[in-house]
Design an enzyme around this catalytic site. Sequence first.
Site, PDB file in Angstrom:
ATOM      1  N   GLY A   1     -13.976  -7.491   9.557  1.00 16.99           N
ATOM      2  CA  GLY A   1     -13.294  -7.049   8.360  1.00 16.99           C
ATOM      3  C   GLY A   1     -14.129  -7.126   7.101  1.00 16.99           C
TER       4      GLY A   1
ATOM      5  N   LYS B   1       0.816  -1.210   0.000  1.00 22.73           N
ATOM      6  CA  LYS B   1       0.000   0.000   0.000  1.00 22.73           C
ATOM      7  C   LYS B   1       0.852   1.264   0.000  1.00 22.73           C
ATOM      8  CE  LYS B   1      -4.387  -1.530   2.005  1.00 22.73           C
ATOM      9  NZ  LYS B   1      -5.414  -1.229   3.025  1.00 22.73           N
TER      10      LYS B   1
ATOM     11  N   GLY C   1      -1.481  -0.360  14.933  1.00 23.12           N
ATOM     12  CA  GLY C   1      -0.807  -0.299  13.646  1.00 23.12           C
ATOM     13  C   GLY C   1      -0.416   1.106  13.212  1.00 23.12           C
TER      14      GLY C   1
ATOM     15  N   GLY D   1       0.612   1.299   9.567  1.00 20.70           N
ATOM     16  CA  GLY D   1       0.714   1.134   8.123  1.00 20.70           C
ATOM     17  C   GLY D   1      -0.392   1.850   7.367  1.00 20.70           C
ATOM     18  N   GLY D   2      -0.592   1.435   6.113  1.00 19.98           N
ATOM     19  CA  GLY D   2      -1.559   2.103   5.261  1.00 19.98           C
ATOM     20  C   GLY D   2      -2.978   2.073   5.793  1.00 19.98           C
ATOM     21  N   ALA D   3      -3.409   0.935   6.348  1.00 17.32           N
ATOM     22  CA  ALA D   3      -4.773   0.839   6.879  1.00 17.32           C
ATOM     23  C   ALA D   3      -4.947   1.737   8.101  1.00 17.32           C
ATOM     24  CB  ALA D   3      -5.094  -0.607   7.240  1.00 17.32           C
TER      25      ALA D   3
ATOM     26  N   ASP E   1      -6.236  13.128  -3.533  1.00 19.54           N
ATOM     27  CA  ASP E   1      -5.961  13.861  -2.295  1.00 19.54           C
ATOM     28  C   ASP E   1      -5.960  12.920  -1.086  1.00 19.54           C
ATOM     29  OD1 ASP E   1      -5.768  16.188  -3.718  1.00 19.54           O
ATOM     30  OD2 ASP E   1      -7.789  16.903  -3.238  1.00 19.54           O
TER      31      ASP E   1
END
Length: 284
Positions: A250, A81, A142, A144-146, A93
């Site tokens: 999820g 990601k 976390g 990261g990207g998520a 954006d």
Amino acid sequence: MSEKDQQQEPPPLPDGAYAEVIGDPIEQSKSPLIHRHWLDELGLAADYRRARVGKDGLEAYLAEKRGDPAWLGCNVTMPVKLEAIRIADEATDRAVTTGAANMLVPRDHKIIAGNSDVGAVMLILASLHEAGRPMARLHLYGTGGAARAVLVAAASLGLTGIVIHARDVQKAVQLAVQFGLAYEPVPLDVRPAGDGIINATPLGMVGHDCLNCDVSKLVPEGWVFDMVSAPVETELLRAAKKRGLGIIDGIDMLVEQAASSFELFFGQPPRREDDAALFEKLRA
């Protein structure tokens, strides 16, 4: 058919049209089931696949796809990601603000990085708020990207009472400063105490242990949102269910972000009227 209807009709798909989801591992992904369900509902002659692509293979993958007129784009999952937004020609954006992309779409001979995770998280957090769930002190696992998508969505909703739990606390501190969070980050294994938990890591996924599944200090009206979709009911969610807490799994996240991606790939929105059957298949 009126002239207006003719103008709004989506352009025809190329022969052999397909989109896919990429990442590593990828075998567990339920995205093909979701998109194929909607493709069948609309009667579109296209496919949605999965492809194993890691960080080292992303540039070669995109170089190949640039020359494939049937490729309509891809969803992006772990661990690419963050890499995807760097390699793309341009970015939306939300992708820029998040610093991560969960989809890549070809447009005018360029590959555009986008992020539909943010909108999906906003819908889920808004539904929790409307249900009267407390949100004064939240715990986010976390960096990261998520996790970044969660922080962008939370900022849009005015939520700053977030504690980031991370292996790399210094990295989490940078995010906390960037998003103006009210609480200092803590190590990943610190027991959460507050209103809700959002797991934006692979912890609890098939092949991964649940490092921190103690929900005993959450308030009775609290909730847990686990982005892991394989298995659907993670150890973290089982612990929350045992306490009678609110649960978002999820699958909810996966379907909401997929809906935005589907329209960009295939030129028209999915039919959501039969989502109950889709959710049943996904949770079977």
